[in-house]
Write a protein that holds these residues in place. Sequence first.
Motif, short mmCIF file in Angstrom:
data_model
loop_
_atom_site.label_atom_id
_atom_site.label_comp_id
_atom_site.label_asym_id
_atom_site.label_seq_id
_atom_site.Cartn_x
_atom_site.Cartn_y
_atom_site.Cartn_z
N GLN A 185 0.76 -1.32 -0.06
CA GLN A 185 0.14 -0.02 0.11
C GLN A 185 0.82 1.13 -0.10
O GLN A 185 0.75 2.25 -0.82
CB GLN A 185 -0.88 0.03 1.13
N LEU A 186 1.99 1.13 0.65
CA LEU A 186 2.69 2.50 0.80
C LEU A 186 3.55 2.67 -0.41
O LEU A 186 3.51 3.82 -0.94
CB LEU A 186 3.78 2.09 1.99
N ASP A 243 0.82 4.29 -2.79
CA ASP A 243 0.43 5.76 -2.11
C ASP A 243 1.81 6.58 -2.57
O ASP A 243 1.54 7.98 -2.87
CB ASP A 243 0.37 5.78 -0.64
N LEU A 244 2.98 6.17 -2.19
CA LEU A 244 4.08 7.03 -2.53
C LEU A 244 4.30 7.35 -4.05
O LEU A 244 4.33 8.34 -4.56
CB LEU A 244 5.35 6.31 -2.39
N VAL A 277 -3.05 11.03 3.24
CA VAL A 277 -3.31 9.85 2.50
C VAL A 277 -2.25 8.56 2.87
O VAL A 277 -2.78 7.64 2.73
CB VAL A 277 -3.00 10.43 1.08
N ILE A 278 -1.36 8.92 3.42
CA ILE A 278 -0.39 7.83 3.73
C ILE A 278 -0.85 7.12 4.97
O ILE A 278 -0.66 5.89 5.01
CB ILE A 278 1.20 8.46 4.06
N LYS A 329 -7.46 8.81 2.22
CA LYS A 329 -7.03 8.25 0.95
C LYS A 329 -8.12 7.97 -0.03
O LYS A 329 -8.24 8.50 -1.15
CB LYS A 329 -6.21 7.08 1.10
#
Lengths: 196, 277
Positions: free
Chosen positions: A32-33, A36-37, B31-32, B38
């Motif tokens: 997920q990270l 997102d990044l 968001v993170i 998100k």
Amino acid sequence: MAQDLATPPGTFDEILAWLNSDRDVAGQIYVQLRHDLAKIFTWNRCSDPEGLTDEVFDRVSRKVHQLRQTFSGDPRLFFYGVARNLIKEESKKIRAQVSLEQIDLAAANESAQNDNHPGMMRSDCLELCLQKISSDKRELVLDYYAKEKQAKIDHRAEIARRFGMSVEVLRVRIYRIRSKLERCIESCLDVKADRE
Amino acid sequence: MKEEIVTDASLRQFLLGKVDDEERVRIESLVITNVVTKERVCAAEENLLEDYFEDALSGLDREKFRAQYAYTAQQQRRLEITRDIRNWAIDVEKKKGKSSGTQTSSWSSVFGSFRLKPMVVMPIAASVIAIVIVGLWLNRKIELRNRRLAIEKEIVRLNVSTSNPEGIFSLTLRPVTLRSAETQTELVMRSDIQIVELRLFWHLSDSYSIYQAVLKRTGDTQSFIIHNLHAEMDGKAIPLRLPPEILTIGTYQVELTGMMSDGQSGRTEEFQFSVTH
């Protein structure tokens, strides 16, 4: 779960352990990270979001052993901090290469006009990918996008009512289905392009 | 740091690159770390995309949008794919609307060919008769289905309205678990009742912003599901309005379920009442 090639061996486990003590949960957070990044890099108009995401993990992996002892708080925010630094570095590079960027942008526009993936190829891939999702999801997407402009608002409220959910939850559900479709179409186009 | 509230308007500004650095960092951090934010950003992005495809953005926002979302060839491709999915749905809808006209011309051509080839008329006529019988049966099914859809629409309409029209008849029901020693609540149908309002007493400590009810007559296979019900101001009763024509003599059961914000079901209460004339 596949380990990222940009991450030095040995530190990957340590990154996972830092993200969460449960390895399965950590794996989900990791995926997920990364997503997102990459999204954040895109929002900041960085040219290679995936490459920059690799770079974030690369930089964190060099310090992760020490970070686990010293950093307090949500580790994801540390990754985000590194991403922010990279965004600043990127924008400096862009400012230094304005003329080159203008050439690239012009080329990109031209390439879009020429269309690397003609409509027929995209429509073939769309049909193929629509068959890969369940009929319920296909019907839902079809229904959701069936109406345009003002009519769509009442129509979507009606769909949400029918499913006993809010319009917001419906919107998120559609976003997920559509993202899956888009990923499928993109890989289909890549495969077709490789064959040619 | 500003408090952790993100409005839809600020999300749109963020996505168009129209926020300052502090606000950008605040939203990106959320968001993170916050799955709800998100998903809201993704939904706002979805709306922005649609406004772009429908040409509903101002000139400046359109420019900003292209700068954010069509900056690279890969992004342009992604935009084209998104547009394709949307256009596919719109095309299918348009074709549905035109399909009846197309069918008429196909039938004309079939009958035209019968006149030219009489040898094939008899077997085809037999098939047509069979198709007609199946068609009548299907038609009956469709009629029943349409009637049910009409009732469902009427139930939705009644429960969206908050007014108190004439001819409304209210009946308070207590959960089965609370009235073990009481007799069953009875509804005596009269011709002047235009709307039946069941006031479902909610005694559980958990309260919800939305409830869902399932109405079923004992012995029937079909049931009605009524979504998006809201509690009255004090939160103690959930009104459920029904058209009287769906209530025939018999015993009815209502299952009322609280719905959580993520669409998952919460706690359920069961109610019963009988209808007589």
